[in-house]
Write a protein that holds these residues in place. Structure first.
Motif, short mmCIF file in Angstrom:
data_model
loop_
_atom_site.label_atom_id
_atom_site.label_comp_id
_atom_site.label_asym_id
_atom_site.label_seq_id
_atom_site.Cartn_x
_atom_site.Cartn_y
_atom_site.Cartn_z
N ILE A 119 -13.58 121.05 -77.76
CA ILE A 119 -12.37 121.33 -78.44
C ILE A 119 -12.48 121.09 -79.87
N LEU A 120 -13.77 120.36 -80.45
CA LEU A 120 -14.01 120.13 -81.57
C LEU A 120 -15.28 120.90 -82.24
N LYS B 184 -5.96 123.69 -75.62
CA LYS B 184 -6.83 122.84 -74.60
C LYS B 184 -6.13 121.41 -74.80
N ILE B 185 -5.35 121.18 -75.80
CA ILE B 185 -4.88 119.54 -76.03
C ILE B 185 -3.55 119.70 -75.72
N SER B 186 -3.09 118.38 -75.22
CA SER B 186 -1.68 118.00 -74.80
C SER B 186 -0.97 117.60 -76.03
N GLU B 187 -1.65 116.54 -76.61
CA GLU B 187 -1.09 115.87 -77.78
C GLU B 187 -1.93 115.40 -78.64
N VAL B 188 -1.70 115.14 -79.84
CA VAL B 188 -2.52 114.38 -81.09
C VAL B 188 -1.48 113.30 -81.69
N GLU B 189 -2.24 112.07 -81.63
CA GLU B 189 -1.39 111.07 -82.20
C GLU B 189 -2.12 110.68 -83.27
N ILE B 190 -1.58 110.54 -84.56
CA ILE B 190 -2.15 110.11 -85.93
C ILE B 190 -1.28 108.88 -86.31
N ASN B 191 -1.79 107.77 -86.32
CA ASN B 191 -0.84 106.57 -86.72
C ASN B 191 0.34 106.52 -86.30
N ASP B 192 0.59 106.65 -85.02
CA ASP B 192 1.87 106.71 -84.31
C ASP B 192 2.71 107.99 -84.60
N THR B 193 2.02 109.13 -85.52
CA THR B 193 2.76 110.14 -85.40
C THR B 193 2.29 111.34 -84.62
N HIS B 194 3.33 112.01 -83.83
CA HIS B 194 2.76 112.54 -82.44
C HIS B 194 2.73 114.21 -82.96
N ARG C 52 -5.43 118.46 -71.91
CA ARG C 52 -4.54 118.94 -70.84
C ARG C 52 -5.19 118.43 -69.53
N ASN C 53 -6.73 118.09 -69.53
CA ASN C 53 -7.30 117.42 -68.43
C ASN C 53 -6.95 115.98 -68.49
N LYS C 54 -6.26 115.38 -69.46
CA LYS C 54 -5.79 114.03 -69.54
C LYS C 54 -7.18 113.04 -70.00
N ASN C 55 -8.06 113.79 -70.84
CA ASN C 55 -9.12 113.00 -71.39
C ASN C 55 -8.59 112.61 -72.66
N ILE C 56 -9.01 111.49 -73.14
CA ILE C 56 -8.74 110.82 -74.52
C ILE C 56 -9.84 110.75 -75.31
#
Length: 225
Positions: A35-36, A101-111, A66-70
């Motif tokens: 994904i990168l 392919k991503i479920s969510e992105v969090e940047i300094n508590d902003t989703h 989406r595969n729950k990898n972090i």
């Protein structure tokens, strides 16, 4: 015997050894999970208005696939102008190249989530900032608009979206009415919170703080019963 030695060497080289089959990914092996990808930022990016960001500096964050990898990173930021998530890994830079392919992105508590939404009747796909998640989901979309200020080339503006009944998020003029519908019993507290802090209803950061505040009030009221 000698004529079999080259063949024997080839077989040995190509035998898959068990200790080489580890699929774990080390931080130094980015990009990972497909994904990168790396990119080289413009050296003049900091001195121009061609690239505008939701946060000026790279901040800690994480990517959930989406595969729950972090993937946890020390440096991330959202590029509003190009609708892209950028990451800093040591002295190198990369972007999310497969946002589907991503479920969510969090940047300094902003989703942020990457999904389709409706704008002027058209279905568009891009990053939306999450404001509230529940029976209906509230989002804000940041975009670039030419500035009326002669000192600035462009401004960061926001559009608000509501997602109901599993449909695509649709544009609304303001999230004020939507939030007050959700927190009916806390409407007075919500208005007082915004007024006492001199917050505006079109400020996404203020709305996130408001939701956090109202959630705490709701939890305290439930606990006190």
């Amino acid at each position: 015997m000698k004529k079999f030695l080259p063949l024997l060497l080839i077989l040995i080289i190509n035998i898959p050894l068990g200790f080489c089959s580890d699929n774990s990914v080390q931080p130094s092996q980015f990009p990972n999970y497909g994904i990168l990808h790396y990119f080289v930022p413009s050296p003049n990016a900091k001195n121009t208005n061609t690239l505008l960001y939701a946060n000026d500096f790279f901040l800690p964050g994480k990517i959930v696939t989406r595969n729950k990898n972090i993937i946890s990173l020390n440096g991330m930021r959202y590029n509003i102008a190009e609708d892209a998530i950028e990451c800093q890994i040591n002295k190198q830079y990369c972007r999310i190249s497969s946002p589907h392919k991503i479920s969510e992105v969090e940047i300094n508590d902003t989703h942020y989530v990457y999904k389709k939404y409706l704008q002027h009747g058209d279905s568009i796909q891009g990053y939306l900032q999450k404001i509230y998640t529940g029976r209906q989901n509230l989002y804000v979309k940041h975009f670039i608009q030419k500035s009326n200020n002669s000192d600035m080339k462009c401004d960061i503006k926001s559009m608000f979206f509501v997602e109901k009944d599993g449909g695509l998020p649709q544009k609304v003029h303001s999230l004020r009415l939507e939030l007050l519908k959700i927190y009916k019993s806390q409407a007075n507290s919500a208005n007082l919170f915004m007024k006492s802090n001199n917050y505006k209803w079109n400020d996404s950061k203020a709305l996130v703080q408001l939701v956090n505040y109202l959630e705490k009030l709701t939890a305290n009221n439930v606990a006190s019963r």
